[in-house]
Design an enzyme around this catalytic site. Structure first.
Site, mmCIF file in Angstrom:
data_model
loop_
_atom_site.group_PDB
_atom_site.id
_atom_site.type_symbol
_atom_site.label_atom_id
_atom_site.label_comp_id
_atom_site.label_asym_id
_atom_site.label_seq_id
_atom_site.Cartn_x
_atom_site.Cartn_y
_atom_site.Cartn_z
ATOM 1 N N GLY A 382 0.660 -1.355 -0.202
ATOM 2 C CA GLY A 382 0.125 -0.042 0.024
ATOM 3 C C GLY A 382 0.753 1.219 0.013
ATOM 4 O O GLY A 382 0.154 2.514 0.104
ATOM 5 N N ASP A 383 2.103 1.178 0.063
ATOM 6 C CA ASP A 383 3.088 2.317 -0.084
ATOM 7 C C ASP A 383 4.272 2.077 -1.145
ATOM 8 O O ASP A 383 4.086 0.971 -1.759
ATOM 9 C CB ASP A 383 3.593 2.546 1.224
ATOM 10 C CG ASP A 383 3.663 4.059 1.507
ATOM 11 O OD1 ASP A 383 4.599 4.603 0.842
ATOM 12 O OD2 ASP A 383 3.107 4.700 2.260
ATOM 13 N N ASP A 384 5.349 2.584 -0.953
ATOM 14 C CA ASP A 384 6.316 2.240 -1.709
ATOM 15 C C ASP A 384 7.037 0.944 -1.500
ATOM 16 O O ASP A 384 7.010 0.345 -0.486
ATOM 17 C CB ASP A 384 7.586 3.461 -1.635
ATOM 18 C CG ASP A 384 7.385 4.765 -1.664
ATOM 19 O OD1 ASP A 384 6.461 5.034 -2.691
ATOM 20 O OD2 ASP A 384 7.732 5.636 -0.839
#
Length: 531
Positions: A382-384
């Site tokens: 859900g992020d990098d």
């Protein structure tokens, strides 16, 4: 057995087509024991060229190797090689405290007198040549470059089936988690068992190191610290379940290069697996699983109920010689893997999975690290997927430790709301000498993103990316000069980042919303950008 290893420490092996394992005596306390079988793999050299590999079974593998003929020996059966053997053993004895050494005796008939031996091995062969590795100025003594290790699984004191794994170091002693009273039912807390196991095994750090085997089961645990010269090995059906209780995580100080926690102003919960000031740590397995069970943490963070920053699954800091490989990581409360202020790191063969709707579940975040290799990983986040960092504003500038010599390759990532590879935004200590190649990005917001802001200072330079394939992307290239969060109001607005020498080649993308969004900083030129 420990007396034998420490006072004699010598093994003569006849390298034949078949040989059995070596057994170690048991230790009375928690059945700690010398592991009974390793298979070690070395490469043979012919001059400085890499040659074919050979394997052998032994109690310990060695970090340095040399061949007898490099010391002037002549294998004609007539010439005396006593001086050559003695010289070889004398030179190799220098490495007794640095991983040990191996003397390879190649094909020939070596005529020699008495030789005293040290903490090393001699391999005698009837047809093999020399060994390979990095050269040393004196007699080409060198670090060996590859080991495959074989251990036997134990059930109580009975011998079990063998398992193999690739690692930077093998271990002389091993134990199984269930010998420390652990129960793999997914309900019983095993925090005390993990801590006791690591504490007991840490006694062998200076005697060949140790391995903790986690057998099949669901092992609920809170945070525990690792130790030096140590391997944590997970069976393919082993699942480490991170406790969801805040009380199972000590609160520790913020990182000095950040000045505060990432979630809150105060301290931070210690990671599930934590280590500081360590040497030679391996976390690996047969694709066993470490499940962060992060959902309660995500809810508390979203509702603003946390007093401290959420724990990561792994954080190792101020350490050297780290390997994390062949495991699956799930649902971390926040970042999954965070090496920081460390060097000589290998991260390979990982699967990292988190819901794409949950922020801050970064996959791998090398932070103020030197000489890091990340390869052969699959990440859904859900992020990098990978975020390269080096400190936040004035705290990172003052700490002054860049991330450099970073290699990322053979990576497949999905991150609909973030980057496959992000450089920053916490990059105030500097990021340099980054190479990325053979990357596949699917359904992600951006392929490569450079994130920075006024007040960051530092630099991102000498970045080379090639061979990236992207499918269904919002952006291919994205630079952001206004990624504006700051640790506090004391940052220096005159501290501008340097962005230079950024090179992207052989980039292929399809179904892209916008090829690039490049936004800099007024009065601060980003230079040397080649796409």
């Amino acid at each position: 057995m420990r007396t034998f290893l420490s006072t004699v420490g010598f093994l003569l092996l006849l390298l034949l087509s078949h040989y059995g394992g070596l057994t170690g005596a048991t230790d009375a306390e928690h059945s700690l024991r010398a592991t009974d079988s390793h298979t070690h793999r070395h490469r043979r050299h012919h001059g400085y060229r890499r040659g074919e590999e050979f394997e052998y079974s032994a109690l310990s593998c060695r970090a340095y190797s040399a061949s007898l003929d490099e010391f002037g020996a002549v294998g004609d059966g007539v010439t005396s090689n006593t001086a050559a053997f003695r010289d070889a053993v004398s030179q190799l004895s220098r490495f007794a405290d640095y991983g040990g050494s191996l003397l390879f005796v190649p094909a020939g008939r070596s005529n020699g007198g008495s030789v005293n031996v040290s903490l090393q091995e001699i391999i005698v062969s009837n047809h093999y040549g020399g060994l390979t590795g990095a050269t040393d100025a004196e007699h080409s003594l060198r670090a060996t470059d590859s080991h495959t290790h074989r251990h036997r699984r134990h059930h109580g004191h009975r011998r079990g089936e063998e398992f193999e794994y690739s690692a930077l170091s093998c271990r002389a002693y091993s134990a199984s988690l269930d010998e420390f009273g652990a129960v793999g039912d997914g309900v019983t807390s095993n925090t005390a068992a993990f801590r006791d196991a690591v504490s007991q095994l840490s006694r062998f750090a200076d005697y060949g190191g140790s391995l903790l085997f986690v057998p099949a089961g669901r092992w609920l645990t809170g945070s525990f610290n690792l130790t030096s010269h140590f391997t944590l090995f997970l069976h393919r059906d082993a699942v480490l379940l991170a406790s969801q209780e805040e009380s199972d995580y000590e609160v520790i100080e913020p990182l000095p290069s950040y000045g505060r926690g990432r979630d809150t102003d105060g301290g931070r919960f210690i990671s599930l697996l934590f280590g500081s000031n360590l040497t030679d740590v391996v976390i690996t397995g047969e694709n066993g699983t470490i499940d962060g069970q992060g959902e309660p943490w995500w809810g508390k963070f979203k509702r603003g109920e946390l007093k401290y920053t959420r724990p990561y699954l792994i954080e190792i800091m101020h350490s050297n010689g780290i390997q994390i490989s062949n495991l699956t990581f799930l649902n971390s409360p926040s970042w999954h893997i965070h090496p920081v202020y460390s060097s000589n790191i290998v991260i390979q063969g990982l699967t990292i999975l988190a819901p794409v709707t949950v922020p801050n579940t970064d996959g791998i975040n090398p932070d103020s690290c030197t000489n890091t290799r990340i390869e052969d990983c699959y990440i859904v986040s859900g992020d990098d997927c990978i975020a390269v960092k080096s400190g936040w504003d004035q705290y990172g500038i003052n700490y002054g430790m860049p991330t450099k010599q970073l290699l990322i390759r053979r990576l497949t990532c999905i991150s609909p709301d973030s980057a496959v590879i992000a450089l920053g935004s916490e990059m105030s200590g500097g990021i340099e000498d980054v190479r990325a190649e053979d990357i596949v990005a699917i359904n992600s917001e951006s392929g490569i993103r450079i994130k920075t802001a006024v007040g960051r200072g530092g630099y991102v330079k000498d970045v080379y990316v090639r061979g990236m394939t992207m499918k269904t992307m919002k952006y291919v290239f994205w630079m952001t000069g206004s990624y504006g969060s700051h640790p506090d109001e004391h940052y220096d607005p005159k501290a501008l980042p340097v962005i230079q020498n950024i090179n992207y080649q052989d980039m292929v993308a399809e179904n892209v919303t916008m090829p690039a969004q490049l936004a800099g900083i007024t009065g601060d030129e980003f230079t040397g950008i080649l796409v």
